[in-house]
Structure formats: structure tokens, C-alpha cells
Design an enzyme around this catalytic site. Structure first.
Site, PDB file in Angstrom:
ATOM      1  N   ARG A 180      12.750   3.334   0.016  1.00  0.00           N
ATOM      2  CA  ARG A 180      11.424   3.433  -0.622  1.00  0.00           C
ATOM      3  C   ARG A 180      11.575   3.744  -2.113  1.00  0.00           C
ATOM      4  O   ARG A 180      12.484   4.461  -2.505  1.00  0.00           O
ATOM      5  CB  ARG A 180      10.604   4.577  -0.018  1.00  0.00           C
ATOM      6  CG  ARG A 180      10.139   4.317   1.378  1.00  0.00           C
ATOM      7  CD  ARG A 180       9.609   5.584   2.013  1.00  0.00           C
ATOM      8  NE  ARG A 180       8.486   6.118   1.282  1.00  0.00           N
ATOM      9  CZ  ARG A 180       8.318   7.409   0.969  1.00  0.00           C
ATOM     10  NH1 ARG A 180       9.221   8.293   1.287  1.00  0.00           N
ATOM     11  NH2 ARG A 180       7.243   7.791   0.337  1.00  0.00           N
ATOM     12  N   ILE A 187       5.634  -3.018  -7.565  1.00  0.00           N
ATOM     13  CA  ILE A 187       4.908  -1.762  -7.803  1.00  0.00           C
ATOM     14  C   ILE A 187       5.506  -0.686  -6.897  1.00  0.00           C
ATOM     15  O   ILE A 187       5.342  -0.738  -5.679  1.00  0.00           O
ATOM     16  CB  ILE A 187       3.402  -1.925  -7.494  1.00  0.00           C
ATOM     17  CG1 ILE A 187       2.806  -3.082  -8.315  1.00  0.00           C
ATOM     18  CG2 ILE A 187       2.655  -0.620  -7.778  1.00  0.00           C
ATOM     19  CD1 ILE A 187       1.382  -3.437  -7.944  1.00  0.00           C
ATOM     20  N   ARG A 188       6.197   0.255  -7.477  1.00  0.00           N
ATOM     21  CA  ARG A 188       6.937   1.265  -6.677  1.00  0.00           C
ATOM     22  C   ARG A 188       7.603   0.577  -5.495  1.00  0.00           C
ATOM     23  O   ARG A 188       7.493   1.000  -4.330  1.00  0.00           O
ATOM     24  CB  ARG A 188       5.989   2.375  -6.193  1.00  0.00           C
ATOM     25  CG  ARG A 188       5.720   3.431  -7.252  1.00  0.00           C
ATOM     26  CD  ARG A 188       5.026   4.645  -6.659  1.00  0.00           C
ATOM     27  NE  ARG A 188       3.829   4.245  -5.949  1.00  0.00           N
ATOM     28  CZ  ARG A 188       3.576   4.542  -4.684  1.00  0.00           C
ATOM     29  NH1 ARG A 188       4.428   5.247  -3.976  1.00  0.00           N
ATOM     30  NH2 ARG A 188       2.476   4.132  -4.111  1.00  0.00           N
ATOM     31  N   GLY A 199       0.867  -1.180   0.000  1.00  0.00           N
ATOM     32  CA  GLY A 199       0.000   0.000   0.000  1.00  0.00           C
ATOM     33  C   GLY A 199       0.898   1.222   0.000  1.00  0.00           C
ATOM     34  O   GLY A 199       1.741   1.367  -0.874  1.00  0.00           O
ATOM     35  N   GLU A 200       0.753   2.037   1.008  1.00  0.00           N
ATOM     36  CA  GLU A 200       1.602   3.225   1.134  1.00  0.00           C
ATOM     37  C   GLU A 200       2.125   3.264   2.577  1.00  0.00           C
ATOM     38  O   GLU A 200       1.357   3.450   3.515  1.00  0.00           O
ATOM     39  CB  GLU A 200       0.771   4.466   0.774  1.00  0.00           C
ATOM     40  CG  GLU A 200       1.527   5.763   0.876  1.00  0.00           C
ATOM     41  CD  GLU A 200       2.850   5.751   0.108  1.00  0.00           C
ATOM     42  OE1 GLU A 200       2.855   5.406  -1.089  1.00  0.00           O
ATOM     43  OE2 GLU A 200       3.887   6.057   0.729  1.00  0.00           O
ATOM     44  N   SER A 201       3.433   3.075   2.709  1.00  0.00           N
ATOM     45  CA  SER A 201       3.987   2.905   4.060  1.00  0.00           C
ATOM     46  C   SER A 201       3.794   4.137   4.936  1.00  0.00           C
ATOM     47  O   SER A 201       3.578   4.024   6.148  1.00  0.00           O
ATOM     48  CB  SER A 201       5.473   2.550   3.968  1.00  0.00           C
ATOM     49  OG  SER A 201       6.181   3.559   3.283  1.00  0.00           O
ATOM     50  N   GLU A 223       0.451 -11.279  -3.027  1.00  0.00           N
ATOM     51  CA  GLU A 223      -1.024 -11.284  -2.894  1.00  0.00           C
ATOM     52  C   GLU A 223      -1.713 -10.807  -4.174  1.00  0.00           C
ATOM     53  O   GLU A 223      -2.925 -10.947  -4.310  1.00  0.00           O
ATOM     54  CB  GLU A 223      -1.455 -10.440  -1.681  1.00  0.00           C
ATOM     55  CG  GLU A 223      -1.386  -8.929  -1.827  1.00  0.00           C
ATOM     56  CD  GLU A 223       0.018  -8.333  -1.664  1.00  0.00           C
ATOM     57  OE1 GLU A 223       1.023  -9.082  -1.735  1.00  0.00           O
ATOM     58  OE2 GLU A 223       0.100  -7.107  -1.486  1.00  0.00           O
ATOM     59  N   HIS A 242       4.702  -8.157  -4.397  1.00  0.00           N
ATOM     60  CA  HIS A 242       3.319  -8.412  -3.951  1.00  0.00           C
ATOM     61  C   HIS A 242       2.828  -9.823  -4.286  1.00  0.00           C
ATOM     62  O   HIS A 242       2.065  -9.983  -5.250  1.00  0.00           O
ATOM     63  CB  HIS A 242       2.371  -7.457  -4.675  1.00  0.00           C
ATOM     64  CG  HIS A 242       2.422  -6.043  -4.235  1.00  0.00           C
ATOM     65  ND1 HIS A 242       1.636  -5.535  -3.226  1.00  0.00           N
ATOM     66  CD2 HIS A 242       3.147  -5.008  -4.700  1.00  0.00           C
ATOM     67  CE1 HIS A 242       1.882  -4.251  -3.078  1.00  0.00           C
ATOM     68  NE2 HIS A 242       2.793  -3.901  -3.958  1.00  0.00           N
ATOM     69  N   CYS A 265       6.012  -5.382   0.321  1.00  0.00           N
ATOM     70  CA  CYS A 265       6.179  -4.062  -0.303  1.00  0.00           C
ATOM     71  C   CYS A 265       6.107  -2.946   0.749  1.00  0.00           C
ATOM     72  O   CYS A 265       7.031  -2.823   1.549  1.00  0.00           O
ATOM     73  CB  CYS A 265       5.184  -3.885  -1.440  1.00  0.00           C
ATOM     74  SG  CYS A 265       5.735  -2.639  -2.599  1.00  0.00           S
TER      75      CYS A 265
END
Ligand SMILES: NC(=O)CC[C@H](N)C(=O)O
Length: 230
Positions: free
Chosen positions: A120, A151-152, A59-61, A208, A206, A90
């Protein structure tokens, strides 16, 4: 809320503050095999206490760290990682790292637990996201590559000195041709994309978001169930 009232072999929590938590839940349900797993979403310290193990999703850490702080979870999480198996994917891998080379301006909350320094967005921005077939040791049918979805994604900048004492097993490295170009990460550790340290698992990609449940199986069998053995 619990998925079942039967007595489970293990209760696995998924931190459900933000990101791809629902996808992990689907994967774990597909992957119970003969094991009876309860899979619960964790948003409060009380829910965390119910769990034998935890997954921190992608997601976004920065957002996840902030929400964990606001919801009173950050300190309980820091205590939790000291004794229970945790898998970070991630953004989750960032949270689970001991240190970060490029935190968000103003700082960001980490949970810690795995003795690595992480960078990051180490492969670049969203448009530089990619997929790569990965060789992963210890997975079922390990000769079949695992589809790595980056993804990023973060980059493991460095295994920290304590890592050698903490039973660190690097289980996958990215091929040389795909190594990140960022000057923040120049050491050999930047090729590491999956590692197990004690009962913790860290993947910079990822699992998942694939149809391949072997990593979820791996976490259950190598990290969660052995931690429950008497
Ligand atoms: N796909 C992801 O989880 C991206 C992680 C994101 N770059 C972060 O810093 O948290």
C-alpha cells in the site's frame, strides 16, 4: 438497479461500497461500442450474483474491506473471484491481491484472487501522487501512451510463485526514472503497474479518472466476453 431491460451481452458489476465507482460506470457506458452491457452497482451478495464480471474501484482499501465485511460481501467476493473476471484499480488492486506487505495495523481484509504481493502507498503519500504516460501492450492503439493516474498508489512488491502457472501477462511497467523509492519494494516486479492473470485484471493506477476508455474496452474484450464464450 439495472441500466436497461434489453437482454445484455454481459452484466458488469461495480463494487459500490466506497471510492470511484461512479466514474467506472460512466466509462463503461461510454465504451459499450456494439456490445450491450448492463452496468450495475453492487452493494449486496444478491447484486453480486447477477454479475458476469466485477470491477473493484479505487478508494481506500481498508475502508472498502471493512464495509465488505459488514455488508456480508467479503466471503461471497472471495468465492466470486475463483470463477469470474474481476478488475481491481488502485485500492481495488490491493483487495484483489493475494498478499500485502504492509497491512493496516490490526490487519485488513483482502479478497485475493490475483497471485501477487502488494504494498500500500508504495510511492509515498498523497502529495507524491503523479501522472505518467504508460506503454501498455494489448490496448487498442497501443502506440499511443495511456495516461496513468497514480494516487497514493500501491506497488506490486512481488509476483508470487503461483503466478507463473496462472497465465500472468504483465502488460505495463513504469519507466525506471519513476520507480518507487520505498525499501519495501526492491525487486524487479515493483515496475509492474498493470497485469492480467487469467481473466483478472490489476492496475495500480486509475483508468476511470481519465478520458481514455481503452482499459475499460480491454477488460470487456479480453477478460469479460471470452469468459462467457460457450
Ligand atoms: N487511490 C487509491 O485507490 C489509494 C489506495 C489507498 N492508498 C489504499 O491503501 O487503499
Amino acid at each position: 438497479m439495472k441500466d436497461t431491460q434489453l437482454s445484455p451481452d454481459a452484466v458488469i458489476g461495480i463494487l459500490a461500497l466506497q471510492g470511484a465507482f461512479a466514474e467506472h460506470q460512466v466509462m463503461l457506458k461510454k465504451n459499450c461500442g456494439k456490445r450491450q452491457l448492463d452496468v450495475i452497482q453492487v452493494r449486496t451478495p444478491e447484486e453480486l450474483k447477477l454479475c458476469d464480471a466485477l470491477i473493484i474501484p479505487g478508494g481506500e482499501s481498508t475502508t472498502m474491506g471493512l464495509l465488505a465485511k459488514i455488508s456480508g460481501l467479503i466471503e461471497p467476493l472471495r468465492e466470486y473471484v475463483k470463477t469470474k473476471p474481476v478488475w481491481g484499480t488502485c485500492a481495488g488492486a490491493i483487495l484483489l491481491s493475494q498478499a500485502i506487505s504492509n497491512p493496516k495495523k490490526g490487519g485488513q481484509e483482502l479478497v485475493g484472487g490475483v497471485s501477487v504481493k502488494i504494498t500500500r502507498n508504495g510511492w509515498g503519500s498523497q502529495v507524491e501522487s503523479f501522472e505518467a504516460p504508460l506503454q501498455v501492450s494489448g490496448l487498442r492503439d497501443a502506440h499511443i501512451p495511456f495516461p496513468g493516474v497514480f494516487i497514493r498508489a500501491p506497488v506490486v512488491a512481488e509476483l508470487l510463485s503461483a503466478a507463473s502457472e496462472l497465465h500472468t501477462h504483465v502488460i505495463s511497467r513504469i519507466p525506471d526514472s519513476l520507480l518507487p523509492r520505498s525499501s519495501l519494494d526492491e525487486g524487479p516486479d515493483r515496475a509492474i503497474v498493470a497485469l492480467r492473470q487469467g481473466r483478472h485484471l490489476l492496475t495500480t493506477f486509475h483508468p476511470e479518472l481519465t478520458f481514455d476508455s481503452r482499459f475499460h474496452e480491454y477488460f470487456v474484450h479480453e477478460c469479460v466476453l471470452p469468459s462467457l464464450a460457450p
